[in-house]
Design a protein around this motif. Structure first.
Motif, short mmCIF file in Angstrom:
data_model
loop_
_atom_site.label_atom_id
_atom_site.label_comp_id
_atom_site.label_asym_id
_atom_site.label_seq_id
_atom_site.Cartn_x
_atom_site.Cartn_y
_atom_site.Cartn_z
N LEU A 113 0.60 -1.29 -0.02
CA LEU A 113 0.01 0.10 0.21
C LEU A 113 0.80 1.17 0.05
CD1 LEU A 113 -3.16 -0.59 2.31
CD2 LEU A 113 -3.14 -0.03 -0.27
N PRO A 114 1.78 1.55 0.76
CA PRO A 114 2.43 2.78 0.85
C PRO A 114 3.58 3.02 -0.24
CG PRO A 114 2.91 1.36 2.67
CD PRO A 114 2.28 0.59 2.01
N TRP A 139 -4.41 6.88 -5.89
CA TRP A 139 -5.41 6.29 -5.14
C TRP A 139 -5.96 5.39 -5.80
CZ3 TRP A 139 -10.29 6.46 -6.71
CH2 TRP A 139 -10.55 7.41 -8.01
N GLU A 140 -6.11 5.27 -6.95
CA GLU A 140 -6.81 4.01 -7.65
C GLU A 140 -5.90 2.79 -7.19
OE1 GLU A 140 -5.67 6.61 -9.49
OE2 GLU A 140 -7.26 7.42 -10.66
N GLU A 141 -4.69 2.72 -7.35
CA GLU A 141 -4.19 1.58 -7.01
C GLU A 141 -4.31 0.90 -5.49
OE1 GLU A 141 -0.10 1.01 -9.70
OE2 GLU A 141 -0.08 2.95 -8.15
N LYS A 142 -4.37 2.10 -4.78
CA LYS A 142 -4.57 1.90 -3.12
C LYS A 142 -6.13 1.54 -2.81
CE LYS A 142 -1.10 5.12 -1.53
NZ LYS A 142 -0.79 6.12 -0.48
N ASN A 153 -9.57 -2.92 -1.58
CA ASN A 153 -10.75 -3.90 -1.97
C ASN A 153 -10.17 -5.33 -2.05
OD1 ASN A 153 -12.53 -1.89 -2.11
ND2 ASN A 153 -12.32 -1.46 -4.47
N GLN A 154 -8.97 -5.73 -2.51
CA GLN A 154 -8.70 -6.97 -2.45
C GLN A 154 -8.24 -7.49 -0.99
OE1 GLN A 154 -5.07 -6.17 -5.02
NE2 GLN A 154 -5.51 -8.02 -6.27
N ILE A 155 -7.91 -6.87 -0.22
CA ILE A 155 -7.61 -7.07 1.35
C ILE A 155 -9.22 -7.27 2.01
CG2 ILE A 155 -7.01 -6.02 3.58
CD1 ILE A 155 -4.79 -4.60 2.00
#
Length: 169
Positions: A78-79, A84-87, A92-94
Motif C-alpha cells: 500500500l505505501p 489512489w486508484e491502486e490503493k 478492496n482485495q484486502i
C-alpha cells in the motif's frame, strides 16, 4: 485410505510442531497428498515462517494463515502505490480476502478430500457447534474417523468429550 484424521493440540506453537512433524513424515514416505491439500494446518495462528522453513507451505495453502499472509503482503504494498486508484483496488482485495478467510477452516473440517486436519483445540471446538457439523453428528455420523488430542490433560474433560463427537473412533 478410508481414514479422515483430526489432530488437536493446545497452543498454536504446539499445533505447528505437530503439523510440521506430520508433514515431514508424509514427505519422507513420499505421500502425494502433501501437495494436493490432503494435509492441512487449519486456523489463522499458524506460523507461516515455520512452515516455510520446513518447506511445508503446502500445508497452509488455502487456509486462514495463507490468506492472512496474502493480506500482509498486500498491506505492505500500500505505501508504495502513488495513485489512489491502486490503493483503493488493493484495499478492496484486502477486504475480499478478509471476508473469505473465516470460511477456510470450515472447508477443511467438512471437505472429505482433506484427509488430515491439524488445529488448535479452540479452533476445533468452534466447529462442534457449526450447523453443518451438528447435522452430521445428529445423523449419527462424524466428520472424522479418528481424533488425536495432543496433551489432552491440559484440556477440560468437557472439551475432550465435545471434541470426541467429531470422530467416529
Amino acid at each position: 485410505e478410508h481414514e479422515r484424521i483430526l489432530v488437536v493440540s493446545t497452543t498454536n506453537r504446539a499445533t505447528d510442531a505437530v503439523a510440521i512433524s506430520i508433514g515431514k513424515s508424509a514427505r519422507e514416505k513420499c505421500y502425494g497428498g502433501l501437495n494436493s491439500g490432503e494435509l492441512l494446518r487449519a486456523g489463522r495462528g499458524a506460523s507461516f515462517q515455520a512452515f516455510q522453513n520446513a518447506n511445508l507451505e503446502a500445508m497452509l495453502r488455502g487456509t486462514e494463515s495463507n490468506v492472512m499472509c496474502q493480506i500482509d503482503e498486500l498491506a505492505r504494498q500500500l505505501p508504495v502505490f502513488d495513485s489512489w486508484e491502486e490503493k483503493a483496488l488493493t484495499r478492496n482485495q484486502i477486504a475480499e480476502l478478509r471476508a473469505r478467510s473465516g470460511d477456510q477452516s470450515k472447508r477443511a473440517f467438512i471437505d472429505p478430500a482433506v484427509r488430515v486436519v491439524v488445529a488448535t483445540a479452540f479452533k476445533a471446538m468452534r466447529f462442534v457447534d457449526d450447523e453443518i457439523v451438528r447435522r452430521i453428528i445428529e445423523n449419527g455420523e462424524a466428520p472424522f474417523t479418528t481424533i488425536f488430542i495432543d496433551e489432552a490433560g491440559l484440556i477440560s474433560r468437557a472439551a475432550v468429550a465435545a471434541l470426541s463427537l467429531l470422530a467416529s473412533r
